[in-house]
Design an enzyme around this catalytic site. Sequence first.
Site, PDB file in Angstrom:
ATOM      1  N   ASP A  71     -11.215 -14.478  32.554  1.00 32.55           N
ATOM      2  CA  ASP A  71     -10.575 -14.183  31.338  1.00 32.55           C
ATOM      3  C   ASP A  71     -10.828 -13.350  30.365  1.00 32.55           C
ATOM      4  O   ASP A  71     -12.265 -13.125  30.296  1.00 32.55           O
ATOM      5  CB  ASP A  71     -10.436 -15.628  30.449  1.00 32.55           C
ATOM      6  CG  ASP A  71      -9.639 -15.737  29.242  1.00 32.55           C
ATOM      7  OD1 ASP A  71      -8.329 -15.803  29.542  1.00 32.55           O
ATOM      8  OD2 ASP A  71     -10.270 -15.737  28.225  1.00 32.55           O
ATOM      9  N   GLU A 114      -8.334 -10.377  34.499  1.00 29.98           N
ATOM     10  CA  GLU A 114      -7.336 -10.421  33.333  1.00 29.98           C
ATOM     11  C   GLU A 114      -7.780  -9.288  32.188  1.00 29.98           C
ATOM     12  O   GLU A 114      -8.706  -9.541  31.327  1.00 29.98           O
ATOM     13  CB  GLU A 114      -7.212 -11.806  32.328  1.00 29.98           C
ATOM     14  CG  GLU A 114      -6.024 -11.607  31.425  1.00 29.98           C
ATOM     15  CD  GLU A 114      -6.091 -12.323  30.129  1.00 29.98           C
ATOM     16  OE1 GLU A 114      -4.948 -12.401  29.468  1.00 29.98           O
ATOM     17  OE2 GLU A 114      -7.363 -12.864  29.736  1.00 29.98           O
TER      18      GLU A 114
HETATM   19  C1  GLC Z   1      -6.461 -15.079  27.670  1.00 28.97           C
HETATM   20  C2  GLC Z   1      -5.656 -16.188  27.957  1.00 28.97           C
HETATM   21  C3  GLC Z   1      -5.012 -16.861  26.558  1.00 28.97           C
HETATM   22  C4  GLC Z   1      -6.119 -17.124  25.891  1.00 28.97           C
HETATM   23  C5  GLC Z   1      -7.196 -15.751  25.465  1.00 28.97           C
HETATM   24  C6  GLC Z   1      -8.426 -16.371  24.994  1.00 28.97           C
HETATM   25  O1  GLC Z   1      -5.665 -13.993  27.161  1.00 28.97           O
HETATM   26  O2  GLC Z   1      -4.682 -16.029  28.804  1.00 28.97           O
HETATM   27  O3  GLC Z   1      -4.266 -17.879  26.824  1.00 28.97           O
HETATM   28  O4  GLC Z   1      -5.809 -17.438  24.521  1.00 28.97           O
HETATM   29  O5  GLC Z   1      -7.680 -15.523  26.715  1.00 28.97           O
HETATM   30  O6  GLC Z   1      -9.194 -16.959  25.626  1.00 28.97           O
END
Ligand code: GLC
Length: 544
Positions: free
Chosen positions: A204, A246
Amino acid sequence: MTLSQDKLWYKLATFYQVNVRAFFDSNCDGHGDLAGVTQKLDYFSNLGVDCLWLMPLYPSPLKDDGYDISDFYNIQEVFGTVEDLRILINEAHARGIRIIMDLVMNHTSDQHPWFQIGRADKNSPYYDYYVWSDTTERYQDARIIFLDTLDSNWSWDDVAQQYYWHRFYASQPDLNYDNPAVRQEMQDIMKFWLDLGIDGFRADAVPYLFEREGTNCENLPETHQFLRSLRSFIDHNYPHAILLAEANQWPKDVLAYFHEGDEFHMGFHFPLMPRIFMSLKQEDRSSLVWIMDQTPPIPDDCQWCTFLRNHDELTLEMVTPEERQWMWEQYAPDPRMRLNLGIRRRLAPLLDNDPQKIRLAFALLFALPGSPIIYNGDEIGMGDNIWLFDRNGVRTPMQWDTSLNAGFSTADPQDLYAPVISEAPYSPAFVNVKDELEDPQSLLLFMRRLVEIRKGKPIFSYGQLDWLRQVNPAIAAFTRSYGNEMIVVLNNLSATSQKIDVPLKQANGQAYDLWAQQNWPVPFDGNLRLSLEPHQFLWLKFQT
Ligand code: GLC
């Protein structure tokens, strides 16, 4: 079914994103859980997906739906136990399905003992686990991500009598990656779950790990270096496992997360996603062609992960301000549909619940380069609830049938973590797994065919992409080529029928229609000459 032994399994895989809380409640408490996912494993086998991504499972005060972790070594009580996860992994593996899980590296919950101890005692080793400051003047070039809620990345902590740094909600203090102890913690956490049998992590928010004055604090060399050390740890000890980044960035910046094939195995392709919606609405492929032209080649062992929707808002960070405004006008006419720089709606409502448009969008996604991922519920055409807070409107319970709570849970409806979608045309009476399994025309059975047609065909994973630029722009027309095979992919983005008449010199012999599973009726004379119905798509295989 056993697990594929192919080391590059992820390059060929179809992924499926599971929001465990929303999926299936096995113990009637109103929350989905791990045992519930295990009970539904046949659903995934039947759909044909190869790998599940489980959203955060860790104990959490749920200020950000579990992306605020208070213990990295345990499972949230409502989801079950570590043992339940072990069972799920083993049962999934027995069906040839792999499982990756979310790992939130950038921050913890403010309820995590590291933060609690650290803020109270500057001499404790945990104080330096976070980023503290006496002023809010530092790192002014870093943007604010949750624009609708925050006006600063610094918050004052009464206990520490200092400000702390956070890229997301104030309840999610950023970890200090300059501290070697933090870096070691992250590796230990990975080891714990990999030892349990997990097949990798959706990492993440990775761009934000380090901070440096005078930069936007994203994609810093230090961040990449640390991520490569994690990859090397994985390669040495768990060579089957993958890391999926991500990083909501431009493709050229995501390229750095693949590095030389020694950082991430996979990265989401964020900017492709809004352009699929743009091209459909504009009935013109230009924005798709543009973004794919901006997408550099990646190392051989790496792969893009492509998607239409996920659990967050449909992010419009990777478009121009004019495009963003246009997308909001087109796809989010009601202000409640907007959030931060995005749109908090699900796939089916975005595409007017038009079955042919939804199929076209998925077919396009599955034919473009990358390993596609399906967000749970989109495969049956679920709706959203824009009256729920934050991004919760796209996280409502999975609709299994028309029984109590859509078959998601036998708890009292008032005890559900979120209400089931109740209004036509998205309520369970209209949208549910059971009915769709029995209806040959359903979206769910279409999705099963889509996954099946793509499965085991390396051309979709490895094949080169070439746009048929002479074809009329209302058609997203391209070829995928691999070895002596070529697939011509034609997608009519428009609501009117469209004619094609172009030479296709590279193709030989008879075309085979992958959807109709038969030879194309017209003998091939070197020209591709045909007509497409509104929103029709066609996959024609040729020898070259
Ligand atoms: C990522 C997740 C999201 C979350 C963020 C902070 O973007 O997909 O849902 O709020 O990280 O952890």
